[in-house]
Each structure stands twice: as structure tokens, then as C-alpha cells.
Design a protein around this motif. Structure first.
Motif, short mmCIF file in Angstrom:
data_model
loop_
_atom_site.label_atom_id
_atom_site.label_comp_id
_atom_site.label_asym_id
_atom_site.label_seq_id
_atom_site.Cartn_x
_atom_site.Cartn_y
_atom_site.Cartn_z
N ALA A 1 57.89 -61.52 41.96
CA ALA A 1 59.28 -61.35 41.54
C ALA A 1 59.69 -59.88 41.49
CB ALA A 1 59.49 -62.00 40.17
N THR A 2 58.74 -58.97 41.30
CA THR A 2 59.07 -57.54 41.15
C THR A 2 58.50 -56.70 42.28
OG1 THR A 2 57.13 -57.25 39.73
CG2 THR A 2 59.23 -57.68 38.63
N LYS A 3 58.21 -57.32 43.42
CA LYS A 3 57.49 -56.61 44.48
C LYS A 3 58.25 -55.40 45.01
CE LYS A 3 58.93 -60.00 48.00
NZ LYS A 3 58.40 -61.01 48.96
N GLU A 4 59.57 -55.45 45.03
CA GLU A 4 60.31 -54.27 45.49
C GLU A 4 60.17 -53.13 44.48
OE1 GLU A 4 64.32 -55.24 46.44
OE2 GLU A 4 63.78 -56.74 47.95
N GLU A 5 60.19 -53.46 43.21
CA GLU A 5 60.04 -52.45 42.16
C GLU A 5 58.63 -51.89 42.11
OE1 GLU A 5 61.00 -52.05 37.35
OE2 GLU A 5 61.33 -53.95 38.40
N LEU A 6 57.66 -52.67 42.57
CA LEU A 6 56.27 -52.26 42.53
C LEU A 6 55.81 -51.56 43.81
CD1 LEU A 6 54.63 -55.41 40.86
CD2 LEU A 6 55.24 -53.25 39.77
N ALA A 7 56.72 -51.33 44.74
CA ALA A 7 56.37 -50.70 46.02
C ALA A 7 55.61 -49.39 45.77
CB ALA A 7 57.62 -50.46 46.84
N CYS A 8 54.53 -49.19 46.51
CA CYS A 8 53.69 -48.01 46.31
C CYS A 8 52.87 -47.77 47.57
CB CYS A 8 52.78 -48.21 45.11
SG CYS A 8 51.65 -49.61 45.28
N ASP A 9 52.13 -46.66 47.57
CA ASP A 9 51.26 -46.34 48.69
C ASP A 9 49.85 -46.89 48.48
OD1 ASP A 9 53.10 -44.65 50.29
OD2 ASP A 9 53.08 -43.43 48.48
N VAL A 10 49.42 -46.95 47.24
CA VAL A 10 48.10 -47.48 46.93
C VAL A 10 48.08 -47.90 45.47
CG1 VAL A 10 47.12 -45.24 46.25
CG2 VAL A 10 45.60 -47.03 47.13
N ALA A 11 47.27 -48.91 45.16
CA ALA A 11 47.10 -49.33 43.76
C ALA A 11 45.79 -48.75 43.23
CB ALA A 11 47.05 -50.86 43.67
N LEU A 12 45.80 -48.36 41.97
CA LEU A 12 44.62 -47.83 41.29
C LEU A 12 44.22 -48.82 40.20
CD1 LEU A 12 45.86 -44.14 40.79
CD2 LEU A 12 44.67 -45.10 42.77
N VAL A 13 42.96 -49.18 40.15
CA VAL A 13 42.47 -50.15 39.17
C VAL A 13 41.29 -49.54 38.43
CG1 VAL A 13 41.49 -52.45 38.80
CG2 VAL A 13 43.22 -52.10 40.59
N CYS A 14 41.36 -49.52 37.10
CA CYS A 14 40.26 -48.98 36.29
C CYS A 14 39.72 -50.10 35.41
CB CYS A 14 40.74 -47.80 35.44
SG CYS A 14 39.39 -46.87 34.68
N ASP A 15 38.97 -51.02 36.04
CA ASP A 15 38.37 -52.13 35.29
C ASP A 15 36.99 -52.44 35.87
OD1 ASP A 15 38.18 -54.11 33.40
OD2 ASP A 15 39.50 -55.53 34.42
N THR A 16 36.34 -51.36 36.36
CA THR A 16 35.03 -51.51 36.97
C THR A 16 34.06 -50.52 36.30
OG1 THR A 16 35.71 -49.99 38.73
CG2 THR A 16 35.93 -52.35 39.18
N GLY A 17 32.92 -50.26 36.94
CA GLY A 17 31.93 -49.43 36.28
C GLY A 17 31.30 -48.39 37.17
N MET A 18 30.37 -47.63 36.59
CA MET A 18 29.61 -46.63 37.30
C MET A 18 28.28 -47.22 37.78
SD MET A 18 30.36 -43.38 34.77
CE MET A 18 29.22 -42.33 35.69
N TRP A 19 27.61 -46.51 38.69
CA TRP A 19 26.30 -46.99 39.13
C TRP A 19 25.28 -46.82 38.00
CZ3 TRP A 19 24.27 -50.16 42.37
CH2 TRP A 19 22.90 -50.13 42.60
N ASP A 20 25.29 -45.64 37.40
CA ASP A 20 24.50 -45.39 36.20
C ASP A 20 25.22 -44.32 35.39
OD1 ASP A 20 23.75 -42.83 37.26
OD2 ASP A 20 22.02 -43.70 38.27
N ARG A 21 24.60 -43.82 34.33
CA ARG A 21 25.30 -42.91 33.42
C ARG A 21 25.69 -41.60 34.08
NH1 ARG A 21 21.24 -42.00 28.94
NH2 ARG A 21 22.76 -40.39 28.35
#
Length: 460
Positions: free
Chosen positions: A172-192
Motif C-alpha cells: 500500500a505504501t510502495k511509492e512512499e517507500l521507494a529507495c535504492d537499497v534496504a538496510l536490515v539490522c536483525d542478523t549477527g556477527m560471525w564471532d565477537r
């Protein structure tokens, strides 16, 4: 001193205030799956919208049939525009008696060896991760008065409840959400010490099937040997899903499965992920996937089929000699590359039907299927993120796949036509979804610095 150096210095100076702000968000018990916390979920959304508005974003709440979405925009003419996604809802806290301190009273603690950690429900998943990005934006605004790129922030309140209303919202909001790339911060590192970029996510297909024979449970003494036994039939079908080498036998299953580039395989080999390391912690020794594949391939880049549940016959205390009238199973497929969940569903059902003997029938229940998603391993966005993370952590980030699925990434690809860059700072011992969830202070601090660097690289 460059603007970036000033921003990084500001992040270091402001770390105490950043932590206080995170604690304020962590105190809100935004449990999305429990209707009793509906107002708390709205409170968390309002808290975030107000914080973003204070940073100059045009921010507000957008209503859905469930919990509201936080949507915020800050444009920058002539610069790339990115969409940042995260979620403000958290998992339930049960069992409460296993928490060392109340789950919504965040605290700093110290592990053996001096590691400082933040303990609270949502500390890692996903409030701490969300705030790494927001704090990076705050530092850029404080130093330069603006952001290096245009940014839209989308924070949902139902990720832990299946994101039921998010696909419709994105559509419903795809025109408002138009962008070049999405960034997602819900993952992890390989180790500390080693950052990771998740370049691929496996898709999902989930099927339930019920095999039926007689019109009621039968006495095995009277009918045994003559009547079809749905449990035996279903067990034979399940056993035939894999061959002796661990490959899935459903016809056409591997169509669209590409080989991982050799240079990436060499990088994965260098990580030296062993069965002892990965499986030993859960009391296992031997990889059960496709023979001839690295363990890391089996869990990240290869498709799988798993039986998640079998139900049939008498399962109570004691004995009851019956031939069950029906037997059920729940089966999931993790998909990679260009595998088509609809085509695999059709092929799987044909595979089952062809093995049914006379007097047996089968009924299927379909659940939502999602395709796998992947960034090109040599794409420009990935290379910019690699450069930024290497500069912050002092070592090259690992490019990995995720064995799990994040459906919103597929929604962004299908609906918005954009790839997603998945960078997170969670660790394997963060106890996500468990009592005493934590987030390392190093993950929080260097996570903020990492996003500041990534935003600078994306602006180039």
C-alpha cells in the motif's frame, strides 16, 4: 579531521547517553503476541516516532489491523536514498522464573573475562540493533546538521508474530517507500571480533499432510495384516524424501539451485566451522546433510527438507492396540537460489500421491511459501559495506548466508524491487528468545560506529 572522524568521536563521547536512550526503550514491554500488551506496543512505537522526530525526521505512526508501523522520512536531494527496517516488538518472557532479574528492567552486567553486556528482553532482538542505526543518524546530525544519505525508517510491531500485516502495508505504501537499497539490522556477527554481511536468506515452504485409510481406528488384533496402516504408509513416504547421500528426492527439487562461487567457498573453508564446534553444543557429532558438502554449506547455501512433526495413533499412557484411521505430518523445505515454492509444492504433492496404496487418501494444508533472496557477492553495495566494516573492526567481514528466513526481505525485493543489505551485531550467545537475553556493549558501541561508516560509504 574529516566529518566521519568527527562523527565517530561524537559516538564515543555520547555512548552513555545512547545507552540511557536504549534503556528507556527496553523498559517498554512491547510483547506483540499477547493482546494484554497492545497498549505497550503502541507506547514503544510512539517512543520511537518521537525520538526520530527529534532528529528531524518526518515521523509518525501508521495504523494496521494489528500493531502500528513507525514510518519516518528524511530526504537529501542528489543523494542515494536508503530504507532501514527493524522491529520494536519482542518475544514473551516465559518462563519468568529463569530470569536473573526482571526482563524489562535493563541492566549492565559483566561476564567472566570482563565482557560488559546489556541484559533485558529485546536487548539484541531487535531494540538494541535498531538503536545502533538511530544513534548513528543522531551522531551525523549532531556533527554536520544533516544525514549523508536520504533515509526512510520503517519499524514494525509484529515481527515476532509473523509480520502478518507488513506485506499489505509495504504494497500500500510502495511509492512512499521507494529507495535504492534496504538496510536490515536483525542478523549477527560471525564471532565477537569478526563482522558479517548476510548476503542470502533461504526461502521457506511449509506443508501439512494427513494420510487416511479406514473410517475409524481399528483393533490391530482383528484387522492387523489386512487393513492399511496410515502411520506405516506415511513413514514410508517420509523415509523416501531423502536418498542415501542426503539429497532430497522430490522431482525437480534442485531446479534453480546454483553453486556458491568458488572464491566464497574458499572463504568459508578458512572459517573452519567444524561439526564438533557447531553440533557438539547440542549433543551431536555427525552432519546429516548432503554428502560432499561443507557443514557451512549445509546450513547456509543448500536447500533442505525436514519433518517437523508426526502425529498418529494412540500416544497416551500405557497401551492401546489400534491401527489408526489417519496419520499427519508437518514438513518444511528451506529454499535457495531461484527455487520456486509453488512448483516444489506441486511436485511434493504429486510425489506423495504416487506412493499412496489403494484404500488410502491424502489431504494437504498449505502455508505461505517464500522465495530465497540474495545479493550479488560482488555487488557495489556489498563492497561498500565490506569496506566500512573492515575499517571499524580491523578485519575483513565474512560474507555468509542465513539458514533462516526473513520474509520482509522478500517483500522488499518483490514489491519495491530493491535488494537488502543485512548487517547485524548479534552474537550466538545472546540468548535471543530465551531468558536473560543480552547484547554485548561492544556490539552496541561498534554497531553504532559501523552504521556511521556504512552511511558514509553509501553516500559516495
Amino acid at each position: 579531521m574529516s566529518h566521519l572522524d568527527q562523527v565517530l568521536a561524537r559516538i564515543d563521547e555520547d555512548l552513555g547517553a545512547s545507552l540511557n536512550r536504549l534503556f528507556g526503550l527496553l523498559r517498554i514491554p512491547s510483547i506483540s503476541t499477547d493482546p494484554a500488551y497492545k497498549e505497550e506496543c503502541r507506547k514503544a512505537a510512539e517512543w520511537l516516532a518521537a525520538d526520530l522526530e527529534g532528529l528531524g525526521f518526518a515521523a509518525g505512526l501508521r495504523e494496521t489491523p494489528g500493531h502500528p508501523v513507525v514510518l519516518a522520512h528524511q530526504r537529501r536531494e542528489g543523494a542515494p536514498h536508503v530504507l532501514f527496517y527493524g522491529h520494536y516488538d519482542v518475544q514473551p518472557v516465559d518462563p519468568l522464573d529463569l530470569w536473573e532479574t526482571p526482563p524489562f528492567e535493563p541492566r549492565l552486567a559483566e561476564l567472566p573475562g570482563g565482557r560488559k553486556i546489556i541484559v533485558a528482553r529485546g536487548a539484541c532482538d531487535d531494540k538494541g540493533q535498531v538503536m545502533t542505526f538511530i544513534e548513528a543518524c543522531r551522531a551525523w546530525k549532531a556533527v554536520t546538521g544533516s544525514l549523508p544519505v536520504g533515509i526512510t525508517v520503517l519499524l514494525e510491531g509484529e515481527e515476532e508474530d509473523g509480520s502478518r500485516n507488513l506485506p499489505a502495508f509495504v504494497e500500500a505504501t510502495k511509492e512512499e517507500l521507494a529507495c535504492d537499497v534496504a538496510l536490515v539490522c536483525d542478523t549477527g556477527m560471525w564471532d565477537r571480533e569478526t563482522p558479517a554481511i548476510t548476503a542470502s536468506l533461504r526461502g521457506m515452504l511449509y506443508e501439512e499432510l494427513t494420510v487416511r485409510a479406514a473410517d475409524r481406528d481399528l483393533h490391530s488384533g482383528l484387522f492387523g495384516g489386512a487393513a492399511q496402516n496410515p502411520i506405516r504408509v506415511l513413514a514410508r513416504i517420509i523415509a523416501s524424501l531423502h536418498d542415501a547421500d542426503g539429497r532430497v528426492t522430490v522431482p525437480g527439487f534442485y531446479e534453480g539451485v546454483a553453486e556458491t562461487p568458488p572464491e566464497v567457498i574458499e572463504q568459508w573453508k578458512a572459517l573452519n566451522l567444524t561439526a564438533e564446534e557447531f553440533l557438539g553444543g547440542v549433543g551431536l557429532k555427525y552432519p546429516a546433510g548432503e554428502k560432499g558438502r561443507l557443514l557451512i554449506e549445509q546450513i547456509q547455501s543448500r536447500p533442505t527438507c525436514d519433518v517437523n512433526g508426526i502425529i498418529g495413533g494412540y500416544t497416551g499412557e500405557g497401551t492401546k492396540t489400534v491401527i489408526a484411521a489417519e496419520a499427519r505430518a508437518k514438513i518444511s523445505f528451506r529454499l535457495v537460489g531461484d527455487q520456486n515454492p509453488d512448483a516444489i509444492r506441486d511436485s511434493f504433492r504429486d510425489f506423495v500421491r504416487r506412493q499412496l496404496p489403494g484404500d488410502c487418501s491424502v489431504e494437504f494444508i498449505a502455508h505461505k511459501g517464500s522465495r530465497a533472496v540474495a545479493l550479488p557477492y560482488d555487488g557495489p553495495v556489498l563492497n561498500k559495506a565490506r569496506k566500512a566494516l573492515a575499517a571499524e573492526w580491523g578485519r575483513e567481514p565474512v560474507t555468509i548466508g542465513s539458514g533462516g528466513s526473513i520474509p520482509v526481505v522478500g517483500d522488499f525485493k518483490r514489491t519495491l524491487g530493491v535488494d537488502s543489505l543485512l548487517v547485524g551485531f548479534g552474537l550466538d550467545d545472546d540468548r535471543v528468545h530465551s531468558p536473560n537475553e543480552k547484547y554485548d556493549m561492544t556490539s552496541f558501541h561498534k554497531g553504532i560506529r559501523s552504521w556511521a561508516r556504512i552511511l558514509a560509504e553509501l553516500a559516495q
